[in-house]
Design a protein around this motif. Structure first.
Motif, PDB file in Angstrom:
ATOM      1  N   TYR A  51       0.842  -1.194   0.000  1.00  0.00           N
ATOM      2  CA  TYR A  51       0.000   0.000   0.000  1.00  0.00           C
ATOM      3  C   TYR A  51       0.876   1.241   0.000  1.00  0.00           C
ATOM      4  O   TYR A  51       1.887   1.311   0.712  1.00  0.00           O
ATOM      5  CB  TYR A  51      -0.924   0.010   1.223  1.00  0.00           C
ATOM      6  CG  TYR A  51      -2.029  -1.011   1.149  1.00  0.00           C
ATOM      7  CD1 TYR A  51      -3.300  -0.660   0.702  1.00  0.00           C
ATOM      8  CD2 TYR A  51      -1.796  -2.343   1.516  1.00  0.00           C
ATOM      9  CE1 TYR A  51      -4.322  -1.600   0.627  1.00  0.00           C
ATOM     10  CE2 TYR A  51      -2.813  -3.293   1.444  1.00  0.00           C
ATOM     11  CZ  TYR A  51      -4.068  -2.916   0.996  1.00  0.00           C
ATOM     12  OH  TYR A  51      -5.064  -3.844   0.913  1.00  0.00           O
ATOM     13  N   LEU A  52       0.469   2.251  -0.800  1.00  0.00           N
ATOM     14  CA  LEU A  52       1.178   3.525  -0.870  1.00  0.00           C
ATOM     15  C   LEU A  52       0.413   4.574  -0.083  1.00  0.00           C
ATOM     16  O   LEU A  52      -0.811   4.705  -0.226  1.00  0.00           O
ATOM     17  CB  LEU A  52       1.331   3.979  -2.322  1.00  0.00           C
ATOM     18  CG  LEU A  52       2.045   3.031  -3.282  1.00  0.00           C
ATOM     19  CD1 LEU A  52       2.204   3.693  -4.654  1.00  0.00           C
ATOM     20  CD2 LEU A  52       3.403   2.595  -2.749  1.00  0.00           C
ATOM     21  N   ASN A  53       1.134   5.346   0.732  1.00  0.00           N
ATOM     22  CA  ASN A  53       0.512   6.403   1.536  1.00  0.00           C
ATOM     23  C   ASN A  53       0.307   7.653   0.690  1.00  0.00           C
ATOM     24  O   ASN A  53       1.177   8.039  -0.093  1.00  0.00           O
ATOM     25  CB  ASN A  53       1.391   6.748   2.739  1.00  0.00           C
ATOM     26  CG  ASN A  53       1.475   5.609   3.731  1.00  0.00           C
ATOM     27  OD1 ASN A  53       0.540   4.840   3.874  1.00  0.00           O
ATOM     28  ND2 ASN A  53       2.602   5.497   4.418  1.00  0.00           N
ATOM     29  N   GLN A  54      -0.824   8.296   0.873  1.00  0.00           N
ATOM     30  CA  GLN A  54      -1.121   9.542   0.186  1.00  0.00           C
ATOM     31  C   GLN A  54      -1.393  10.641   1.213  1.00  0.00           C
ATOM     32  O   GLN A  54      -1.836  10.358   2.333  1.00  0.00           O
ATOM     33  CB  GLN A  54      -2.335   9.374  -0.733  1.00  0.00           C
ATOM     34  CG  GLN A  54      -2.113   8.402  -1.874  1.00  0.00           C
ATOM     35  CD  GLN A  54      -0.989   8.823  -2.801  1.00  0.00           C
ATOM     36  OE1 GLN A  54      -0.758  10.008  -3.009  1.00  0.00           O
ATOM     37  NE2 GLN A  54      -0.287   7.842  -3.359  1.00  0.00           N
ATOM     38  N   PRO A  55      -1.114  11.897   0.867  1.00  0.00           N
ATOM     39  CA  PRO A  55      -1.228  12.975   1.857  1.00  0.00           C
ATOM     40  C   PRO A  55      -2.651  13.255   2.325  1.00  0.00           C
ATOM     41  O   PRO A  55      -2.840  13.960   3.317  1.00  0.00           O
ATOM     42  CB  PRO A  55      -0.639  14.194   1.132  1.00  0.00           C
ATOM     43  CG  PRO A  55      -0.682  13.861  -0.313  1.00  0.00           C
ATOM     44  CD  PRO A  55      -0.542  12.386  -0.401  1.00  0.00           C
ATOM     45  N   ASP A  56      -3.663  12.704   1.639  1.00  0.00           N
ATOM     46  CA  ASP A  56      -5.031  12.889   2.115  1.00  0.00           C
ATOM     47  C   ASP A  56      -5.436  11.789   3.091  1.00  0.00           C
ATOM     48  O   ASP A  56      -6.597  11.685   3.475  1.00  0.00           O
ATOM     49  CB  ASP A  56      -6.015  12.945   0.949  1.00  0.00           C
ATOM     50  CG  ASP A  56      -6.029  11.669   0.120  1.00  0.00           C
ATOM     51  OD1 ASP A  56      -5.182  10.783   0.356  1.00  0.00           O
ATOM     52  OD2 ASP A  56      -6.885  11.561  -0.781  1.00  0.00           O
ATOM     53  N   GLY A  57      -4.456  10.963   3.481  1.00  0.00           N
ATOM     54  CA  GLY A  57      -4.716   9.929   4.472  1.00  0.00           C
ATOM     55  C   GLY A  57      -5.041   8.569   3.899  1.00  0.00           C
ATOM     56  O   GLY A  57      -5.184   7.593   4.643  1.00  0.00           O
ATOM     57  N   GLN A  58      -5.146   8.469   2.577  1.00  0.00           N
ATOM     58  CA  GLN A  58      -5.484   7.198   1.956  1.00  0.00           C
ATOM     59  C   GLN A  58      -4.245   6.305   1.811  1.00  0.00           C
ATOM     60  O   GLN A  58      -3.133   6.790   1.618  1.00  0.00           O
ATOM     61  CB  GLN A  58      -6.111   7.424   0.582  1.00  0.00           C
ATOM     62  CG  GLN A  58      -7.402   8.224   0.614  1.00  0.00           C
ATOM     63  CD  GLN A  58      -8.497   7.520   1.395  1.00  0.00           C
ATOM     64  OE1 GLN A  58      -8.762   6.336   1.185  1.00  0.00           O
ATOM     65  NE2 GLN A  58      -9.130   8.242   2.315  1.00  0.00           N
ATOM     66  N   ALA A  59      -4.466   4.996   1.898  1.00  0.00           N
ATOM     67  CA  ALA A  59      -3.437   4.009   1.595  1.00  0.00           C
ATOM     68  C   ALA A  59      -3.940   3.223   0.390  1.00  0.00           C
ATOM     69  O   ALA A  59      -4.966   2.538   0.473  1.00  0.00           O
ATOM     70  CB  ALA A  59      -3.185   3.093   2.780  1.00  0.00           C
TER      71      ALA A  59
END
Length: 559
Positions: A51-59
């Motif tokens: 899983y990749l982390n995104q700055p809006d909190g999504q993985a």
């Protein structure tokens, strides 16, 4: 938080810059980039999910290439500094490990397929190289040799010419590249330029205890090579690798749902495959080196991004040639704009662009925006010196008032090109002498009538953050000006106070990061406005900052 308010400075033509509107931006301090990767001739890669982390909190569920086994410490580039960080190469990362090789070497890459069984075969394409390996019976795919689920495949080729190139999946590319199966190869030239030698690389940085000169050898040389190609016109002082991509989370969700539904199916069995539609395509995440702003300003190998190890945080000193290695790894073309100056394109996909009448001269275009075409790699030179501002970018101001700067009395002797280059350890090395001691604003709350060519806003109007509140300013002594306390400030060089003294930047704000860094911050971003958001809402996306630091600040690229 990584919030700050700063003024962009932009150059439309030549090197004429002007500060423009202040912006609220988010980023971390003292996190550098360079061109991190793994050097060698034999590489073992694994394709796996994570899983990749995104700055809006999504993985976001993704696939990527990683290391089958951890490389030796000596293989990492730039050199390691265990006290700073511990580089890693997991079994999956996006982008995949940057492979650093040398021209003429025979390179071997062994790929293990650890993707879910339902994902089927996978592979790697190496555009620009001719494979010397043979494909085992039954493993030949449409474009290249493929590894079945749980299986392996080995590719061999000769690194035939220097330059930057992409590698990516050659199997069901519309899905597998979208999921994250891509990376970069950097081929270094196997010798010095054939038409001369590169200039001495200036490693002087930091101020001596007397505050009168830079420390010789105060900054290490972090280049992978002195030149990108076999011409002196490709000599450079610093380098960075940027891989641009986008991601449609709907495709990733469907892939995860189908993988979960099919479970541990039998490879090749009826129904043990994915049928993920990749059109219509609606990307919502826009990334540089696998991260979106502000995450791309965090350090390389930051622990919060276990599968996104590379950042996008270029630094330079005035007068340096910065080599930009740029690859379009997605499906869209991203018009990426590097504020401050045009980029001189050296080559595409390792093919240097030379004059048809004089093969010793470059013929690549000057780009206002670099067009990150899918699958295409470019090498280019970015250059910035503060020439032509018509005010002193270093904040020099001689006089008897409280805002005078003793360093303004330093000699600025122009060379044939107008720069102060007589001594590599001069505090004002590479200053544009024509603008020496021309104050942008003589008094922090003054105006044009106070002997400066522009009026800077009241510092109280700015939002304080990790960087100056919008002042385009290098300063003759970044170490002291960053903290606001200085024996160089005040009348006759005596300290007056910690704050609004002669050691403050012209706007009067003191909000720099730890480590005494002070400099210009040029916004580098996609010219497609949608791409500087995350999921169409969160500000950031395909955006980073080029930080032009005064030479008093050592740029440390060690990990």
């Amino acid at each position: 938080m990584r919030a700050t308010n700063m003024k962009k400075a932009i150059s439309k033509t030549r090197l004429l810059l002007a500060p423009v509107a202040a912006m609220v931006l988010l980023f971390t301090v003292a996190a550098h980039a360079a061109a991190p990767g793994i050097a060698g001739t034999s590489f073992a890669l694994t394709a796996a999910p994570a899983y990749l982390n995104q700055p809006d909190g999504q993985a976001v569920y993704s696939w990527g290439y990683g290391c089958t086994t951890a490389p030796a410490t000596s293989a990492f580039r730039p050199p390691l500094n265990p006290a700073v960080a511990t580089p890693f190469c997991n079994a999956m990362q996006v982008p995949g490990p940057t492979l650093i090789v040398t021209e003429g070497q025979t390179i071997t890459v062994t790929l293990t397929n650890a993707l879910p069984t339902a994902a089927g075969n996978t592979s790697i394409l190496f555009p620009g190289f001719t494979l010397t390996s043979t494909c085992p019976t039954g493993q030949q795919g449409l474009l290249t040799c493929e590894a079945a689920p749980g299986g392996t495949v080995t590719y061999s080729f000769v690194a035939s010419s220097p330059g930057t190139r992409a590698y990516y999946s050659g199997t069901q590319g519309d899905l597998q590249v979208e999921m994250g199966l891509y990376g970069a190869i950097i081929v270094l030239p196997n010798g010095t330029p054939t038409n001369g030698s590169c200039p001495t690389h200036n490693t002087a940085a930091g101020v001596n205890t007397a505050g009168t000169a830079l420390v010789s050898g105060g900054e290490s040389d972090f280049r992978l090579s002195a030149a990108a190609y076999h011409l002196t016109q490709s000599c450079y002082d610093r380098e960075y690798l940027f891989q641009f991509s986008e991601m449609d989370p709907n495709i990733h969700r469907q892939a995860l749902n189908q993988v979960t539904l099919k479970g541990a199916c039998t490879a090749g069995a009826v129904g043990c495959s994915l049928e993920v539609p990749t059109e219509p395509y609606h990307p919502a995440y826009f990334m540089i080196n696998g991260r979106s702003m502000p995450d791309d300003m965090d350090p390389n190998y930051a622990p919060e991004y276990q599968h996104q190890p590379y950042n996008g945080n270029p630094h330079m000193h005035p007068g340096e040639n910065v080599l930009l290695r740029i690859i379009g790894q997605g499906r869209w073309q991203h018009p990426f704009h590097e504020h401050g100056n045009h980029v001189r394109i050296l080559a595409r996909d390792g093919n240097i662009i030379l004059s048809a009448t004089d093969p010793t001269q470059l013929a690549g275009p000057l780009f206002f925006t670099t067009t990150t075409t899918p699958g295409v790699a470019m090498d280019g030179i970015f250059y910035w010196t503060a020439k032509g501002l018509n005010w002193d970018a270093y904040g020099h101001h001689a006089g008897a008032d409280p805002y005078s700067d003793p360093l303004a009395t330093l000699a600025c002797t122009p060379d044939a090109n107008g720069y102060n280059t007589g001594s590599l350890t001069a505090v004002n090395y590479y200053e544009w002498c024509q603008d020496h001691n021309k104050p942008v604003q003589q008094f922090p709350f003054g105006d044009v009538a106070a002997n400066g060519p522009v009026t800077l806003p009241d510092p109280n109007l700015f939002t304080n953050g990790p960087w100056y509140g919008g002042s385009p300013y290098l300063g003759p002594d970044a170490t002291l000006r960053a903290t606001g306390c200085s024996s160089n400030g005040g009348v006759n060089g005596t300290q007056t106070s910690c704050g609004q003294t002669g050691s403050t930047p012209p706007s009067g704000t003191i909000a720099n990061p730890p480590g005494s860094e002070a400099g210009f911050a040029f916004m580098w971003h996609s010219h497609n406005e949608r791409e500087i958001t995350t999921n169409n809402i969160f500000p950031g996306g395909m955006l980073m900052m080029m930080l032009v630091d005064s030479r008093e600040f050592p740029i440390d690229e060690t990990f």
